[in-house]
Design an enzyme around this catalytic site. Structure first.
Site, mmCIF file in Angstrom:
data_model
loop_
_atom_site.group_PDB
_atom_site.id
_atom_site.type_symbol
_atom_site.label_atom_id
_atom_site.label_comp_id
_atom_site.label_asym_id
_atom_site.label_seq_id
_atom_site.Cartn_x
_atom_site.Cartn_y
_atom_site.Cartn_z
ATOM 1 N N SER A 141 0.860 -1.178 0.000
ATOM 2 C CA SER A 141 0.000 0.000 0.000
ATOM 3 C C SER A 141 0.902 1.236 0.000
ATOM 4 O O SER A 141 1.753 1.390 0.874
ATOM 5 C CB SER A 141 -0.873 -0.030 1.253
ATOM 6 O OG SER A 141 -1.612 1.148 1.369
ATOM 7 N N LYS A 167 -1.143 -1.058 -4.445
ATOM 8 C CA LYS A 167 -2.291 -0.226 -4.059
ATOM 9 C C LYS A 167 -1.807 1.195 -3.863
ATOM 10 O O LYS A 167 -0.816 1.431 -3.169
ATOM 11 C CB LYS A 167 -2.899 -0.786 -2.774
ATOM 12 C CG LYS A 167 -3.772 0.168 -1.964
ATOM 13 C CD LYS A 167 -4.590 -0.618 -0.947
ATOM 14 C CE LYS A 167 -4.784 0.153 0.344
ATOM 15 N NZ LYS A 167 -5.530 -0.630 1.348
ATOM 16 N N ASP A 194 -7.059 3.198 -3.370
ATOM 17 C CA ASP A 194 -7.811 3.279 -2.109
ATOM 18 C C ASP A 194 -8.086 4.747 -1.817
ATOM 19 O O ASP A 194 -7.158 5.546 -1.664
ATOM 20 C CB ASP A 194 -7.005 2.648 -0.966
ATOM 21 C CG ASP A 194 -7.788 2.599 0.350
ATOM 22 O OD1 ASP A 194 -8.964 3.042 0.368
ATOM 23 O OD2 ASP A 194 -7.225 2.119 1.359
ATOM 24 N N ASP A 244 -13.988 -1.290 2.654
ATOM 25 C CA ASP A 244 -13.108 -1.387 3.823
ATOM 26 C C ASP A 244 -13.876 -0.779 5.009
ATOM 27 O O ASP A 244 -14.581 -1.484 5.722
ATOM 28 C CB ASP A 244 -11.795 -0.635 3.509
ATOM 29 C CG ASP A 244 -10.839 -0.514 4.688
ATOM 30 O OD1 ASP A 244 -11.187 -0.928 5.799
ATOM 31 O OD2 ASP A 244 -9.719 0.014 4.507
ATOM 32 N N LYS A 268 -10.262 -6.544 7.675
ATOM 33 C CA LYS A 268 -9.254 -6.152 8.669
ATOM 34 C C LYS A 268 -9.735 -6.704 9.999
ATOM 35 O O LYS A 268 -10.862 -6.398 10.426
ATOM 36 C CB LYS A 268 -9.131 -4.626 8.757
ATOM 37 C CG LYS A 268 -8.422 -3.986 7.582
ATOM 38 C CD LYS A 268 -8.254 -2.485 7.784
ATOM 39 C CE LYS A 268 -7.586 -1.862 6.572
ATOM 40 N NZ LYS A 268 -7.669 -0.397 6.586
HETATM 41 O O1 LIG Z 1 0.405 -1.528 4.842
HETATM 42 C C1 LIG Z 1 -0.597 -1.445 5.545
HETATM 43 O O2 LIG Z 1 -0.621 -1.819 6.736
HETATM 44 C C2 LIG Z 1 -1.825 -0.880 4.916
HETATM 45 C C3 LIG Z 1 -1.875 0.555 5.084
HETATM 46 C C4 LIG Z 1 -3.154 1.123 4.549
HETATM 47 O O3 LIG Z 1 -3.343 1.129 3.359
HETATM 48 C C5 LIG Z 1 -4.107 1.664 5.461
HETATM 49 C C6 LIG Z 1 -3.922 1.630 6.796
HETATM 50 C C7 LIG Z 1 -4.781 2.332 7.639
HETATM 51 C C8 LIG Z 1 -5.733 3.165 7.153
HETATM 52 C C9 LIG Z 1 -5.708 3.502 5.743
HETATM 53 O O4 LIG Z 1 -4.845 4.548 5.497
HETATM 54 C C10 LIG Z 1 -5.284 2.318 4.900
HETATM 55 C C11 LIG Z 1 -6.464 1.536 4.468
HETATM 56 O O5 LIG Z 1 -7.533 2.142 4.421
HETATM 57 O O6 LIG Z 1 -6.410 0.362 4.103
HETATM 58 MG MG LIG Z 2 -8.567 1.030 2.941
#
Ligand SMILES: O=C(O)CCC(=O)C1=CC=C[C@@H](O)[C@@H]1C(=O)O
Ligand SMILES: [Mg+2]
Length: 379
Positions: A141, A167, A194, A244, A268
């Site tokens: 991400s 992502k 995202d 999400d 999650k």
């Molecule tokens: O690498 C990771 O742990 C994922 C990070 C990530 O994309 C996110 C973490 C927390 C909140 C958001 O910003 C985002 C998500 O929405 O998935």
């Molecule tokens: Mg997300």
């Protein structure tokens, strides 16, 4: 094999601050210090399980925070856990039923019970969950970058490292052009965006334009508490919507799928209140033919280990966000650290979460410690 119920002797909340290697920018803003709790849970035999609370310092992703997690765990959840022995980790969410929401607080404690349970049985957690994969595919991400060119460079680094899916965080003004540049350089990669709820239906034309870019999915484009507008949007888009923030439970998943609000779900563990609920959502999605993948919350190695175990379940058919430890941390608090090779993580076959906690590093990053002993048993 007979199995005696778990009596929890002591719960320790280690309050941690770990600095990310680089600042992480989403549509909500930028941050670099990750503050969270490591949960250490000891039973009557001296066995220890670990969990992690994934709430952030401020309530930008969800309403929970590090402080609210502390309050709810200390005042409500830990007393419920200490009330009587636990036969199976699936009982934990039942026991917490009288407390509304606060899923990340619940999940942190439930995760420690799962680890403890698996360790007592000398079985890897993933096997206890019914998983069987020996390795899992992972993606990365990437936070919002200043320019399309810089984004393409960052993407190149991760593509070269072998990550299976890229992502990219987007927000209004940093979306189409950013993704287009990435797509121009990498026509064949699995690419997704995202939005963390940064758009409304008024942005429909921009969102439809993203269909040109052959994205694997767009994650949470609309409001964090919405499933109605997402269902309207999905009928207008070719790109699958992944939810999400909107999904907190099996019931939410069912309603979203029935309404056609998404074609993919990001699970999650913290957001849905634990591994037990995650499994229920997974099983439902398997029945419905909805692909799922495991999201990340910038976890330390402990949370990562729980994510890895969950991802071994069969309906996790898309690469998740569980990157290697070195993506975020100079030094992780587990050993060995989580290693990604060619976009794959090998699932450890040791008991419980499968990684040891490195006490020295834990203490190095710890800023506070709260201990709650069970008054019902002798120490
Ligand atoms: O690498 C990771 O742990 C994922 C990070 C990530 O994309 C996110 C973490 C927390 C909140 C958001 O910003 C985002 C998500 O929405 O998935
Ligand atoms: Mg997300």
């Amino acid at each position: 094999m007979t199995y005696s119920p778990i009596t929890i002797r002591e719960v320790t909340l280690h309050r941690m601050v770990m600095r990310l290697k680089d600042p992480f920018t989403t549509s909500f803003g930028t941050f670099q210090d990750r503050e969270f709790f490591v949960i250490e849970m000891e039973d009557e035999t001296g066995a220890i399980g670990f969990g992690e609370s994934v709430a952030f310092l401020s309530p930008w992703y969800s309403e929970e925070t590090v402080e609210s997690n502390k309050h709810i765990m200390e005042q409500f959840l830990i007393p419920l856990l200490l009330e009587s022995p636990i036969n199976h980790p699936d009982e934990v969410s039942k026991r917490f039923e009288s407390i509304r929401r606060n899923h990340m607080a619940k999940s942190a404690l439930e995760g420690a019970v799962w680890d403890l349970y698996a360790k007592r049985k000398a079985n890897p957690l993933y096997k206890e969950l019914g998983g069987s994969k020996q390795q899992i595919e992972v993606g990365i991400s990437i936070g919002i970058q200043p320019t399309p060119k810089e984004l393409a460079q960052v993407v190149e680094g991760f593509v070269n490292e072998g990550y299976k899916r890229i992502k990219v965080k987007i927000k209004p003004g940093a979306d189409y052009e950013m993704l287009k540049e990435v797509r121009r350089h990498f026509p064949d990669i699995l690419l997704m965006a995202d939005a963390n709820s940064a758009y409304t239906l008024k942005d429909i034309n921009l969102l439809k334009k993203l269909d040109e870019l052959d994205l694997m999915m767009i994650e949470q484009p609309l409001a964090y508490d919405d499933i109605i507008d997402h269902s309207k949007l999905q009928t207008e888009l070719v790109t699958p919507i992944c939810l999400d923030e909107s999904i907190h439970s099996l019931e939410d998943a069912r309603k979203a799928v029935e309404l056609g609000s998404c074609k993919i779900i990001n699970i999650k563990i913290g957001r849905v209140g634990g591994i037990t609920e995650s499994k229920k959502i997974h099983d439902y999605c398997a029945q419905q033919g909805i692909p799922v993948w495991c999201g990340g919350m910038l976890e330390s190695g402990i949370g990562r280990a729980h994510n890895i175990a969950l991802t071994t379940l069969p309906q996790f058919v898309m690469p998740g966000d569980t990157a290697g430890s070195s993506r975020y941390w100079e030094k992780d608090i587990i050993q060995p650290e989580v290693i990604v090779e060619n976009g794959l993580i090998h699932v450890p076959n040791k008991p419980g979460i499968g990684y040891e906690v490195n006490r020295q590093v834990l203490e190095q990053y710890r800023v506070d410690k709260i201990v709650r002993s069970n008054k019902n048993i002798l120490a």
